[in-house]
Design an enzyme around this catalytic site. Structure first.
Site, PDB file in Angstrom:
ATOM      1  N   SER A 264      -5.957   2.030   9.822  1.00 14.22           N
ATOM      2  CA  SER A 264      -5.532   3.426  10.018  1.00 14.22           C
ATOM      3  C   SER A 264      -4.057   3.743   9.802  1.00 14.22           C
ATOM      4  O   SER A 264      -3.693   4.911   9.749  1.00 14.22           O
ATOM      5  CB  SER A 264      -5.932   3.869  11.419  1.00 14.22           C
ATOM      6  OG  SER A 264      -5.276   3.075  12.356  1.00 14.22           O
ATOM      7  N   ALA A 265      -3.212   2.725   9.722  1.00 17.87           N
ATOM      8  CA  ALA A 265      -1.776   3.037   9.600  1.00 17.87           C
ATOM      9  C   ALA A 265      -1.427   3.549   8.203  1.00 17.87           C
ATOM     10  O   ALA A 265      -2.036   3.111   7.240  1.00 17.87           O
ATOM     11  CB  ALA A 265      -0.957   1.782   9.908  1.00 17.87           C
ATOM     12  N   PRO A 266      -0.484   4.475   8.098  1.00 22.34           N
ATOM     13  CA  PRO A 266       0.378   5.036   9.145  1.00 22.34           C
ATOM     14  C   PRO A 266      -0.230   6.221   9.909  1.00 22.34           C
ATOM     15  O   PRO A 266       0.449   6.861  10.687  1.00 22.34           O
ATOM     16  CB  PRO A 266       1.599   5.503   8.352  1.00 22.34           C
ATOM     17  CG  PRO A 266       1.055   5.862   7.007  1.00 22.34           C
ATOM     18  CD  PRO A 266      -0.084   4.915   6.741  1.00 22.34           C
ATOM     19  N   GLY A 267      -1.500   6.504   9.691  1.00 28.79           N
ATOM     20  CA  GLY A 267      -2.156   7.475  10.563  1.00 28.79           C
ATOM     21  C   GLY A 267      -2.377   8.852   9.967  1.00 28.79           C
ATOM     22  O   GLY A 267      -2.720   9.788  10.695  1.00 28.79           O
ATOM     23  N   LYS A 269      -4.827   9.884   8.156  1.00 26.38           N
ATOM     24  CA  LYS A 269      -6.219  10.308   8.364  1.00 26.38           C
ATOM     25  C   LYS A 269      -6.581  10.281   9.855  1.00 26.38           C
ATOM     26  O   LYS A 269      -7.379  11.102  10.312  1.00 26.38           O
ATOM     27  CB  LYS A 269      -7.158   9.443   7.525  1.00 26.38           C
ATOM     28  CG  LYS A 269      -6.835   9.580   6.042  1.00 26.38           C
ATOM     29  CD  LYS A 269      -7.692   8.741   5.152  1.00 26.38           C
ATOM     30  CE  LYS A 269      -7.124   8.700   3.747  1.00 26.38           C
ATOM     31  NZ  LYS A 269      -5.913   7.847   3.598  1.00 26.38           N
ATOM     32  N   CYS A 385      -7.629   4.231  -2.328  1.00 26.92           N
ATOM     33  CA  CYS A 385      -6.756   4.999  -3.230  1.00 26.92           C
ATOM     34  C   CYS A 385      -6.626   4.228  -4.539  1.00 26.92           C
ATOM     35  O   CYS A 385      -5.523   3.946  -4.993  1.00 26.92           O
ATOM     36  CB  CYS A 385      -5.408   5.297  -2.592  1.00 26.92           C
ATOM     37  SG  CYS A 385      -4.511   3.852  -2.042  1.00 26.92           S
TER      38      CYS A 385
HETATM   39  C1  SAM Z   1      -4.958   2.301   2.795  1.00 23.36           C
HETATM   40  S1  SAM Z   1      -4.032   1.870   4.170  1.00 23.36           S
HETATM   41  C2  SAM Z   1      -4.626   2.992   5.368  1.00 23.36           C
HETATM   42  C3  SAM Z   1      -4.002   4.361   5.287  1.00 23.36           C
HETATM   43  C4  SAM Z   1      -4.405   5.227   6.464  1.00 23.36           C
HETATM   44  N1  SAM Z   1      -5.831   5.375   6.568  1.00 23.36           N
HETATM   45  C5  SAM Z   1      -3.773   6.597   6.418  1.00 23.36           C
HETATM   46  O1  SAM Z   1      -4.428   7.557   6.050  1.00 23.36           O
HETATM   47  O2  SAM Z   1      -2.604   6.727   6.781  1.00 23.36           O
HETATM   48  C6  SAM Z   1      -4.789   0.398   4.674  1.00 23.36           C
HETATM   49  C7  SAM Z   1      -4.326  -0.138   6.003  1.00 23.36           C
HETATM   50  O3  SAM Z   1      -5.138  -1.277   6.283  1.00 23.36           O
HETATM   51  C8  SAM Z   1      -4.383  -2.174   7.046  1.00 23.36           C
HETATM   52  N2  SAM Z   1      -5.068  -3.472   6.991  1.00 23.36           N
HETATM   53  C9  SAM Z   1      -4.999  -4.430   6.046  1.00 23.36           C
HETATM   54  N3  SAM Z   1      -5.807  -5.458   6.362  1.00 23.36           N
HETATM   55  C10 SAM Z   1      -6.408  -5.132   7.536  1.00 23.36           C
HETATM   56  C11 SAM Z   1      -7.349  -5.787   8.372  1.00 23.36           C
HETATM   57  N4  SAM Z   1      -7.843  -6.992   8.069  1.00 23.36           N
HETATM   58  N5  SAM Z   1      -7.736  -5.166   9.496  1.00 23.36           N
HETATM   59  C12 SAM Z   1      -7.245  -3.946   9.837  1.00 23.36           C
HETATM   60  N6  SAM Z   1      -6.344  -3.285   9.082  1.00 23.36           N
HETATM   61  C13 SAM Z   1      -5.938  -3.865   7.944  1.00 23.36           C
HETATM   62  C14 SAM Z   1      -3.019  -2.121   6.401  1.00 23.36           C
HETATM   63  O4  SAM Z   1      -2.038  -2.578   7.293  1.00 23.36           O
HETATM   64  C15 SAM Z   1      -2.894  -0.644   6.047  1.00 23.36           C
HETATM   65  O5  SAM Z   1      -2.196   0.016   7.060  1.00 23.36           O
END
Ligand code: SAM
Length: 453
Positions: A264-267, A269, A385
């Site tokens: 979810s980071a940086p949040g 969505k 994305c």
């Molecule tokens: C595409 S970004 C998410 C963007 C976010 N949904 C937003 O709208 O701001 C993918 C996220 O997945 C996290 N990530 C990568 N591997 C992961 C894992 N095994 N478990 C949980 N989160 C993970 C990353 O740190 C990154 O923040």
């Protein structure tokens, strides 16, 4: 020639060195260095244009340098490479900078950042390039060379996409990736409606335009540092690409739903989900990195969301306590990011062919676990994305083949232009203006609906 080095160009060189030699991320180094309050707005945007421009057009700049230098490109020192790239970018892409200024500044920079006769070498190469400028501009390329050289596509990414799309699609995708992405904001409907926000933005002298795909989106221009505006500080909006907003529209969470945002980071969505469920309890937002959870926390605080539960959990580990717990799950998976190379052009050079397999392996683990965490009757949205079908349609197919009760739902209430067979959203920057996003919606039926054994 004045001896004083032009400050924005010197900053640009340092940032390019960090990105290309030390593998730093373009958005992070730019953000950090542009924060410097002593910089004038005009310098800030010049540094931004130089750094983005060189990274976007790196193959083209390198091809020009290679063809006009007696020293092999590989043998040129990293600082001198960046100084030459910066100059070539100005000579070929910035009409307002006279060629002589680009050369003089590069000579001064090479005196400072290299020993020996580097300044003479830089001067010689650049004068040679300027002499042949028309010939370079009018060079006829084959279609393959055009993609790789003129539009700076990494060879392996061009090949990957050519196997999946028509050549004309791949070409326009790479041409568009050289442009700047628009800035869109999402109205925080917990705080304000769209019309009132538009009025406030106009009073703040921000230019406001209609967005194409998403009702909550507004395109903004001419704002400089967005964080200085009261509308931003008051949490009336969040900067978010329009396609990213569609993801949560498709998930369609309602107040009372138990929702998991798995990566979810940086949040961006997460905060959209929080808004749609009217900030009621029931939303958990996870990420694998603690420092990234803090970014979600900052966004939630600014947007006045009080009930989002942040969890440091690895999406690829199956937690038994989470099985069949959620009504709605968003898996916005880590991916190659090819759909956002217009915003983060360094992805082109950092991503390696061998990364794709490990990304796909992780995406399969994540979607397996996400599906397991759904209640029967629950809905999963899988998004990325990227425009790479191996990380998109093929991951959904993997899930459909593995689970008898996985049902691919039609996506409704969106612009038909971005739909593939009613089942998937795939946006393209060159067609839709927004980032290249993939979105799919899957139901966990309570029993085997495929009749498979
Ligand atoms: C595409 S970004 C998410 C963007 C976010 N949904 C937003 O709208 O701001 C993918 C996220 O997945 C996290 N990530 C990568 N591997 C992961 C894992 N095994 N478990 C949980 N989160 C993970 C990353 O740190 C990154 O923040």
């Amino acid at each position: 020639m004045q001896n004083k080095i032009d400050y924005p160009r010197e900053v640009a060189i340092k940032l390019l060195y960090e990105i290309n030699t030390n593998d730093a991320f373009i958005n992070i180094v730019l953000k950090k260095s542009l924060k410097n309050s002593l910089l004038k707005d005009v310098d800030r945007s010049f540094i931004n244009a130089l750094v983005n421009g060189v990274i976007k057009n790196r193959n083209y700049c390198d091809w020009i340098i290679t063809n006009h230098s007696k020293t092999k490109f590989e043998k040129i020192s990293p600082w001198i490479k960046e100084i030459l790239r910066l100059s070539v970018f100005q000579i070929f892409f910035l009409d307002k900078v006279p060629d002589s200024a680009a050369v003089n500044e590069s000579v001064k920079l090479s005196k400072k950042y290299s020993k020996g006769k580097a300044d003479k070498f830089v001067n010689g190469v650049l004068r040679n390039i300027i002499r042949n400028k028309d010939e370079i501009i009018n060079k006829n390329f084959t279609q393959h060379e055009e993609l790789i050289i003129k539009y700076s596509a990494p060879v392996w990414i061009a090949e990957l996409l050519k196997n999946q799309y028509k050549l004309s699609t791949v070409k326009s995708f790479f041409i568009e990736s050289l442009n700047s992405a628009p800035t869109t904001i999402r109205v925080n409907k917990l705080k304000i409606n769209k019309n009132d926000l538009i009025k406030i933005l106009e009073e703040e002298d921000i230019d406001v335009y209609d967005a194409k795909l998403c009702e909550s989106a507004i395109v903004i221009k001419n704002f400089g540092d967005i964080t200085k505006y009261n509308s931003y500080k008051d949490g009336l909006f969040i900067i978010q690409d329009e396609a990213a907003m569609l993801v949560v529209d498709v998930l369609d969470p309602k107040p009372g739903d138990i929702v998991l945002d798995m990566c979810s980071a940086p949040g961006g969505k997460t905060t959209h989900i929080g808004e749609k469920i009217l900030d009621q309890p029931g939303l958990s937002a996870r990420d694998i990195y603690q420092h990234k959870l803090e970014l979600i926390n900052e966004n939630c605080n600014r947007l006045h969301l009080e009930n989002v539960k942040l969890e440091l959990k690895n999406g690829s580990v199956l937690y038994s306590e989470d099985i069949e717990k959620y009504d709605k799950i968003l898996l916005d998976a880590p991916c190659s990011g090819l759909g956002i190379i217009r915003r983060k052009p360094d992805i082109k050079w950092k991503l390696k062919k061998q990364d794709i397999n490990s990304i796909i392996k992780l995406q399969k683990q994540l979607i397996d676990n996400a599906f397991t965490y759904l209640k029967p009757g629950g809905v999963l949205v899988y998004s990325t994305c990227t425009i790479n079908k191996m990380e998109n349609q093929e991951i959904v197919e993997y899930l459909m083949n593995k689970y008898k009760n996985a049902v691919l739902l039609d996506i409704e209430n969106v612009n038909k232009d971005i739909l593939l067979n009613d089942k998937f959203i795939q946006t393209f920057p060159e067609l839709d203006g927004c980032d290249g996003f993939f979105i799919s919606k899957i139901l966990k039926a309570s029993k085997d609906i495929h009749g498979k054994s």
